[in-house]
Write an enzyme that holds these catalytic residues in place. Structure first.
Site: not given
Ligand SMILES: Cc1ncc(COP(=O)(O)O)c(C=O)c1O
Length: 432
Positions: A145, A240, A268
């Site tokens: 994700y 990511d 985060k």
């Molecule tokens: C690996 C990863 N990338 C991107 C995101 C998206 O981040 P956000 O929820 O702050 O938009 C998440 C969210 O949990 C994530 O776990």
């Protein structure tokens, strides 16, 4: 026994004005049954709901509360920043300081741009990779994700799997056609895709440790294999690290596994709980970002002074206290050992994946190495187990397809409480 009539009433009321009653899907408890708890406050290892229930918790705002809730070092920094105004829309010294700190901490980042969420970070990183390479396609992995940007909602993990919409309606065929997917840990499948789309792939993006199909570790050689492939084919490798950045090591998973991507997305933890994301990487790529270069990306609230103050305090603390990582690893190992013993005593089929302060329990006899094997877990059993833990005052992620996060607020005593609750909840879940 935790009862929550006020939360129940609030959830009913929320449905009238908020889609599904929540502002992010997984919060709705649909995958595990029951009503979500509405929170009022949190401190250290605990969250407190509207009904006055206390929960020892392992979501930690889905990662960032690495020091537990309301950590003093972060709270103080925010309080000091507030009187100077909440936002300027003009540059500040703090933005340079935090950029310099991130460059110092994360091995591959030479320049970094602040945004407001992980979603923004990944969307922007892929746009920059496309602008830099002049190519359109992107490879992502099934069950990973990367936020809710259109091009990532193909075989997406996290809430998208939980709700059964890994390919979301509303994403056009045109966008979907540029996203190619491969099974996690399958280097040969990636090589085949790259070969079939010669000179068309701009980026390969992945969670170097996947946390959104439950926790799945990279197989030995997988990350390095992707690195070598990208170097050979002129593809931008994007890690990511929205979950793993600053959590698995000061320099994230790339430091832990010793593999250097071209770009990294973060989120985060940089905000210490405030809404922040960032993307960065090699200078020659980041110099494509406006106004240095032609790829447009902007944000009214980007580099927000309060969020930067929180993030600076959090990152400085982590950099100057490397023992945090050994403590977290030890705490999590103790929890995992206790859970292993509980599961074995009950003769359950299970797999626990664990790295650093992240772990997931799967109710399956198979090793979980990708999305297909993650899906063999008994999700009905997970739902019963989740609710039994909740009743015992332990708050887990309300979905099989999420990782759990341990904070430094979890003491040895709490580990023992957790293991006890885990044993009882497993027994109860088996009986129901
Ligand atoms: C690996 C990863 N990338 C991107 C995101 C998206 O981040 P956000 O929820 O702050 O938009 C998440 C969210 O949990 C994530 O776990």
């Amino acid at each position: 026994m935790k009862i929550a009539p006020i939360s129940e009433e609030l959830f009913q009321r929320a449905q009238n004005s908020i889609p599904g009653g929540v502002n992010s899907p997984v919060r709705a408890f649909r995958a595990v049954g029951g009503n979500p708890r509405f929170m009022v406050s949190a401190k250290g290892p605990y969250m407190y709901d509207e009904d006055g229930n206390r929960y020892m918790e392992f979501i930690n705002s889905w990662g960032p509360m690495i020091l537990g809730h309301a950590a003093e070092v972060v709270q103080e920094a925010v309080q000091q920043a507030i009187p100077n105004s909440l936002s300027f829309g003009a540059p500040t010294r703090k933005e340079i300081e935090i950029a310099e700190l991130i460059v110092d901490m994360v091995p591959s980042i030479e320049k970094v741009r602040m945004v407001n969420s992980g979603t923004e970070a990944t969307m922007s990183a892929v746009r920059v990779a496309r602008g830099y390479t002049g190519r359109n396609k992107m490879i992502k992995f099934e069950g990973c994700y990367h936020g809710h940007g259109d091009s990532f909602l193909i075989a997406a993990g996290s809430g998208a799997i939980t709700l059964g919409v890994p390919d979301s309606p509303g994403v056009t065929q045109g966008v979907a056609a540029d996203t190619l997917t491969a099974p996690f840990n399958d280097l040969e499948a990636v090589k085949t895709l790259v070969e079939a789309n010669k000179d068309q792939v701009a980026a390969i993006i992945l969670e170097p440790v996947a946390g959104n199909m439950g926790l799945v570790l990279p197989a030995p050689g997988f990350l390095q294999g992707l690195r070598d492939l990208c170097t050979k084919e002129g593809i931008v490798l994007i890690f990511d690290e929205v979950m793993t950045g600053f959590r698995l090591a000061p320099g994230g998973a790339q430091q832990l596994f010793g593999v250097t991507p071209d770009m990294t997305t973060l989120g985060k933890i940089i905000g210490g709980g405030m809404p922040v994301g960032a993307y960065g990487g090699k200078k020659e790529i980041m110099n494509f970002v406006a106004p240095a270069g032609p790829v447009y990306q902007a944000g009214t609230l980007s580099g927000n002074p309060i969020a930067m103050s929180a993030g600076m305090a959090m990152l400085q603390y982590l950099q100057s206290h490397p023992e945090v990582y050994t403590t977290l690893e030890q705490t999590t190992t103790n929890m995992v050992n206790g859970m292993n013993q509980n599961m074995q005593e009950l003769g359950l089929n299970f797999t626990i994946n664990h790295v650093g302060s992240m772990f997931s329990i799967f109710f399956t006899s198979q090793a979980v190495t990708d999305f297909e094997s993650a899906k063999t877990s008994d999700t009905a059993m997970f739902g019963r187990y989740f609710n039994s833990m909740l009743q015992r005052g332990v708050y887990l992620a309300p979905s099989q397809y999420e990782s759990l996060f341990v904070s430094t607020a979890i003491t040895d005593e709490l580990v023992q409480e957790y293991i006890k609750a885990n044993g009882e909840a497993l027994k109860e879940a088996l009986l129901r």
